[in-house]
Design a protein around this motif. Structure first.
Motif, short mmCIF file in Angstrom:
data_model
loop_
_atom_site.label_atom_id
_atom_site.label_comp_id
_atom_site.label_asym_id
_atom_site.label_seq_id
_atom_site.Cartn_x
_atom_site.Cartn_y
_atom_site.Cartn_z
N SER A 71 0.82 -1.22 0.00
CA SER A 71 0.00 0.00 0.00
C SER A 71 0.86 1.27 0.00
CB SER A 71 -0.93 0.00 1.21
OG SER A 71 -0.16 0.03 2.40
N ALA A 72 2.12 1.16 -0.40
CA ALA A 72 3.04 2.29 -0.35
C ALA A 72 2.63 3.39 -1.33
CB ALA A 72 4.46 1.82 -0.66
N ASP A 73 2.91 4.61 -0.95
CA ASP A 73 2.61 5.79 -1.74
C ASP A 73 3.93 6.35 -2.29
OD1 ASP A 73 1.97 8.32 -2.72
OD2 ASP A 73 0.57 8.75 -1.10
N LEU A 74 4.13 6.27 -3.62
CA LEU A 74 5.38 6.70 -4.23
C LEU A 74 5.61 8.20 -4.06
CD1 LEU A 74 5.47 4.61 -7.54
CD2 LEU A 74 6.52 4.11 -5.32
N ALA A 75 4.54 8.99 -4.08
CA ALA A 75 4.68 10.44 -3.89
C ALA A 75 5.21 10.75 -2.48
CB ALA A 75 3.36 11.15 -4.13
N LYS A 76 4.69 10.02 -1.50
CA LYS A 76 5.19 10.21 -0.13
C LYS A 76 6.62 9.71 -0.01
CE LYS A 76 0.74 10.11 2.24
NZ LYS A 76 -0.12 9.40 3.20
N ASP A 159 6.85 5.47 6.55
CA ASP A 159 7.83 6.29 5.82
C ASP A 159 8.90 5.41 5.18
OD1 ASP A 159 6.53 8.63 6.46
OD2 ASP A 159 7.95 9.23 8.03
N ASN A 162 7.33 3.56 2.19
CA ASN A 162 7.13 4.49 1.08
C ASN A 162 8.46 4.78 0.38
OD1 ASN A 162 4.35 4.71 1.51
ND2 ASN A 162 4.57 6.46 2.86
N TYR A 166 9.57 3.79 -3.39
CA TYR A 166 10.02 4.85 -4.29
C TYR A 166 11.38 4.48 -4.90
CZ TYR A 166 11.83 9.32 -5.90
OH TYR A 166 12.39 10.32 -6.67
N SER A 169 11.06 1.92 -7.51
CA SER A 169 10.50 2.44 -8.76
C SER A 169 11.54 3.20 -9.57
CB SER A 169 9.30 3.35 -8.46
OG SER A 169 9.74 4.59 -7.93
#
Length: 172
Positions: A71-76, A159, A162, A166, A169
């Protein structure tokens, strides 16, 4: 100079002052005695008993690393990477104060050509798996004692997840 009577008065005054000081110390100790003798280093205060959670319970409280990565958020993660930018670059081969982080996830530890590693990392891990990165990012000095990395770590598991997502990616 001084006659015998003056010397006797000075010596008597000194002994009297010493006696008053010792008696005052004894009275104060009697009135404000906190317990224990000279060899006892008991501290004044109250003991507050606290239930300590076991490490097994603490590990099970939050979501696992795999759940956080799913559920990681690349923007964060990109925002968290802002803390890393001062020492690390994402471009392949662009070492700075720290080694480049291009394709860091699942890369061999100390594999960035041209960067002089401290050797502490090789002693604790062979590959930068997500789990190894998570442990290192939580506390670099705790994960690899003797590492040159001066960063104190990321305390929040979300954190770290995330950031790992990132970095993954950004690989080639």
């Amino acid at each position: 100079m001084f006659d015998t009577m003056t010397m006797t008065k000075v010596l008597g005054a000194f002994c009297g002052a010493l006696l008053v000081y010792l008696l005052g110390a004894w009275v104060a100790e009697t009135l404000y005695h906190t317990g224990g003798g000279h060899g006892d280093h008991a501290k004044a205060g109250y003991a507050i008993e606290v239930e300590v959670a076991s490490t097994d319970d603490a590990a099970e409280e939050g979501p696992s690393l795999q759940e956080l990565l799913a559920s990681a958020d690349l923007a964060k993660g990109a925002k968290v990477f802002g803390k890393c930018k001062a020492c690390h670059k994402l471009e392949d081969g662009a070492n700075a104060t720290g080694p480049h982080l291009f394709s860091i996830v699942d890369r061999a530890v100390s594999a960035a050509d041209g960067f002089g590693y401290s050797g502490a990392l090789v002693a604790v891990a062979d590959v930068w798996t997500a789990e190894n990165l998570d442990g290192f990012l939580a506390s670099p000095k705790g994960f690899a004692p003797g590492t040159k990395m001066g960063f104190s770590g990321l305390k929040k598991p979300a954190d770290r997840a995330n950031l790992i997502a990132y970095l993954q990616s950004q690989g080639g």
